[in-house]
Design a protein around this motif. Sequence first.
Motif, PDB file in Angstrom:
ATOM      1  N   ASN A 181       0.814  -1.222   0.000  1.00 26.35           N
ATOM      2  CA  ASN A 181       0.000   0.000   0.000  1.00 26.35           C
ATOM      3  C   ASN A 181       0.843   1.266   0.000  1.00 26.35           C
ATOM      4  O   ASN A 181       0.318   2.364   0.170  1.00 26.35           O
ATOM      5  CB  ASN A 181      -0.935   0.002   1.205  1.00 26.35           C
ATOM      6  N   GLY A 182       2.148   1.095  -0.181  1.00 23.90           N
ATOM      7  CA  GLY A 182       3.022   2.260  -0.298  1.00 23.90           C
ATOM      8  C   GLY A 182       3.588   2.768   1.000  1.00 23.90           C
ATOM      9  O   GLY A 182       3.998   3.927   1.090  1.00 23.90           O
ATOM     10  N   HIS A 183       3.649   1.898   2.032  1.00 22.99           N
ATOM     11  CA  HIS A 183       4.175   2.322   3.335  1.00 22.99           C
ATOM     12  C   HIS A 183       5.271   1.364   3.824  1.00 22.99           C
ATOM     13  O   HIS A 183       5.122   0.738   4.877  1.00 22.99           O
ATOM     14  CB  HIS A 183       3.045   2.376   4.366  1.00 22.99           C
ATOM     15  N   PRO A 184       6.369   1.224   3.094  1.00 25.55           N
ATOM     16  CA  PRO A 184       7.429   0.301   3.518  1.00 25.55           C
ATOM     17  C   PRO A 184       8.069   0.692   4.844  1.00 25.55           C
ATOM     18  O   PRO A 184       8.625  -0.162   5.538  1.00 25.55           O
ATOM     19  CB  PRO A 184       8.439   0.365   2.367  1.00 25.55           C
ATOM     20  N   GLY A 185       7.959   1.963   5.207  1.00 25.52           N
ATOM     21  CA  GLY A 185       8.514   2.399   6.481  1.00 25.52           C
ATOM     22  C   GLY A 185       7.835   1.784   7.689  1.00 25.52           C
ATOM     23  O   GLY A 185       8.369   1.821   8.798  1.00 25.52           O
ATOM     24  N   GLN A 186       6.634   1.208   7.479  1.00 22.71           N
ATOM     25  CA  GLN A 186       5.905   0.585   8.581  1.00 22.71           C
ATOM     26  C   GLN A 186       6.278  -0.887   8.773  1.00 22.71           C
ATOM     27  O   GLN A 186       5.762  -1.540   9.680  1.00 22.71           O
ATOM     28  CB  GLN A 186       4.400   0.693   8.330  1.00 22.71           C
ATOM     29  N   VAL A 187       7.170  -1.401   7.937  1.00 25.87           N
ATOM     30  CA  VAL A 187       7.551  -2.818   8.018  1.00 25.87           C
ATOM     31  C   VAL A 187       8.117  -3.162   9.391  1.00 25.87           C
ATOM     32  O   VAL A 187       7.761  -4.188   9.993  1.00 25.87           O
ATOM     33  CB  VAL A 187       8.571  -3.156   6.910  1.00 25.87           C
ATOM     34  N   ASP A 188       8.985  -2.314   9.899  1.00 25.55           N
ATOM     35  CA  ASP A 188       9.619  -2.593  11.192  1.00 25.55           C
ATOM     36  C   ASP A 188       8.620  -2.670  12.341  1.00 25.55           C
ATOM     37  O   ASP A 188       8.922  -3.264  13.385  1.00 25.55           O
ATOM     38  CB  ASP A 188      10.684  -1.531  11.501  1.00 25.55           C
ATOM     39  N   ASP A 189       7.445  -2.095  12.163  1.00 26.08           N
ATOM     40  CA  ASP A 189       6.431  -2.136  13.218  1.00 26.08           C
ATOM     41  C   ASP A 189       5.934  -3.556  13.487  1.00 26.08           C
ATOM     42  O   ASP A 189       5.336  -3.819  14.539  1.00 26.08           O
ATOM     43  CB  ASP A 189       5.238  -1.250  12.855  1.00 26.08           C
ATOM     44  N   HIS A 190       6.161  -4.451  12.554  1.00 26.49           N
ATOM     45  CA  HIS A 190       5.635  -5.809  12.671  1.00 26.49           C
ATOM     46  C   HIS A 190       6.693  -6.823  13.138  1.00 26.49           C
ATOM     47  O   HIS A 190       6.434  -8.030  13.125  1.00 26.49           O
ATOM     48  CB  HIS A 190       5.042  -6.245  11.334  1.00 26.49           C
ATOM     49  N   LEU A 191       7.840  -6.327  13.557  1.00 24.32           N
ATOM     50  CA  LEU A 191       8.890  -7.195  14.080  1.00 24.32           C
ATOM     51  C   LEU A 191       8.693  -7.433  15.572  1.00 24.32           C
ATOM     52  O   LEU A 191       8.311  -6.525  16.311  1.00 24.32           O
ATOM     53  CB  LEU A 191      10.273  -6.572  13.840  1.00 24.32           C
ATOM     54  N   LEU A 192       8.967  -8.642  16.011  1.00 20.41           N
ATOM     55  CA  LEU A 192       8.877  -8.996  17.427  1.00 20.41           C
ATOM     56  C   LEU A 192      10.281  -9.176  17.987  1.00 20.41           C
ATOM     57  O   LEU A 192      11.112  -9.882  17.397  1.00 20.41           O
ATOM     58  CB  LEU A 192       8.095 -10.297  17.612  1.00 20.41           C
ATOM     59  N   GLU A 193      10.563  -8.549  19.131  1.00 25.83           N
ATOM     60  CA  GLU A 193      11.884  -8.712  19.750  1.00 25.83           C
ATOM     61  C   GLU A 193      11.921 -10.046  20.506  1.00 25.83           C
ATOM     62  O   GLU A 193      11.137 -10.287  21.415  1.00 25.83           O
ATOM     63  CB  GLU A 193      12.186  -7.564  20.705  1.00 25.83           C
ATOM     64  N   ILE A 194      12.855 -10.897  20.109  1.00 27.80           N
ATOM     65  CA  ILE A 194      12.994 -12.219  20.692  1.00 27.80           C
ATOM     66  C   ILE A 194      14.096 -12.242  21.744  1.00 27.80           C
ATOM     67  O   ILE A 194      13.934 -12.801  22.841  1.00 27.80           O
ATOM     68  CB  ILE A 194      13.308 -13.263  19.600  1.00 27.80           C
ATOM     69  N   GLU A 195      15.209 -11.640  21.394  1.00 25.20           N
ATOM     70  CA  GLU A 195      16.360 -11.517  22.290  1.00 25.20           C
ATOM     71  C   GLU A 195      17.006 -10.176  21.995  1.00 25.20           C
ATOM     72  O   GLU A 195      16.673  -9.534  20.986  1.00 25.20           O
ATOM     73  CB  GLU A 195      17.374 -12.648  22.026  1.00 25.20           C
TER      74      GLU A 195
END
Length: 379
Positions: A181-195
């Motif tokens: 949808n033209g918002h690649p900057g929001q990709v990092d919002d979907h990362l989960l911190e594991i360690e």
Amino acid sequence: MDVVLAAGGAPWEAAAIGEIEGSSKLRLARRCVDVADLLAVTHTGVASAALVHTELSGLDADAVHRLERAGVRVAAVEADEARCLGLGISRRLSIGALEVLTRDTVAADTSPDRGTIVAVWGPAGAPGRSTVALSLAAAAAAQGVDTVLVDADTYGGALAQLLAVLDDVSGLMAACRAANNGHPGQVDDHLLEIEPQLRLLTGLPRADMWPQIRPGALELVLRQLRSTAELVVIDCGFALEPGAGTGSTRNQATLQTLELADQVVAVGKADPVGLARLVRGVHDLAEARRGAQPPTVVINMMRSTLGWKEREVDSTLRRLTGLATTSFLPFDQLSLDAAMMSGRTPRLAAPSSPFVARVEVLAKQLATESRGRSTVSAS
């Protein structure tokens, strides 16, 4: 040059038509009424370029990707730079200078501090791709490398289960939707911190959801991750057969990941069936990555009960594939079971495991090779 126009009634449409009709270098082949009409160009071959309005209804990153893959140059007219980047459009033109398209001057990607993409692949038969990918990512993170682990297996993603992540929402699917949808900057919002230093982009909760991973969006997601992390480790699917046409196929995620990867780790199982599959798969892999560097070969589940020595397996693979085995990972079922049942990485669940020790060495070797290539590229 024959061009198609997809302006959707943009204010500049009439001026663009007039400029094309008065040009000796451009010829208007078709005016497209919508994105579906525009994509039809990929099958007719009536034009080699498309002039588009970035606000055209339905225009997304996947559509741009499909046009480019079909050999149609996509250029945005009178467009915002950020919007173009979001859609993956690298050409921006202004009214009065549309003939620049014939020179196709696309600026090279000069993004600073680009990270390394390592794809972990292996043939069918559960050779341990996910376990190796997880262990490599954890080893790199423990060495202080900012690492992202991506589950891109469209047949049987397992990283969320291995790490006891119970969220039903697919991080990869959400990231692809944002990028498309033209918002690649929001990709990092979907990362989960594991360690510390290790983040996860979870895969598909069900294999039948693979159509949600569109090629254009996936490419934007991986490029975004590469721009924000030092290392991106991707767990791939096994299948390498290309699909027909330019649209999305179930194997496209794997093929695209392998194409973008700086390094590929090919994981094989240490038994007669596993090695036979690896030999055939390595030849298919060479076709999929034509011209790229050979993969790093890793033999997993090595054990004395097979009656084979490491040098014997290595000699066989050299003879049949021309590739040396980089690492043999011992079959430490006790430690891997402890990791799986506790939802932790093997290095946390069983730090003294011989499997973990070998993976640590492999991670350092891959990091050294990556730095070596970066130095060569910079020079």
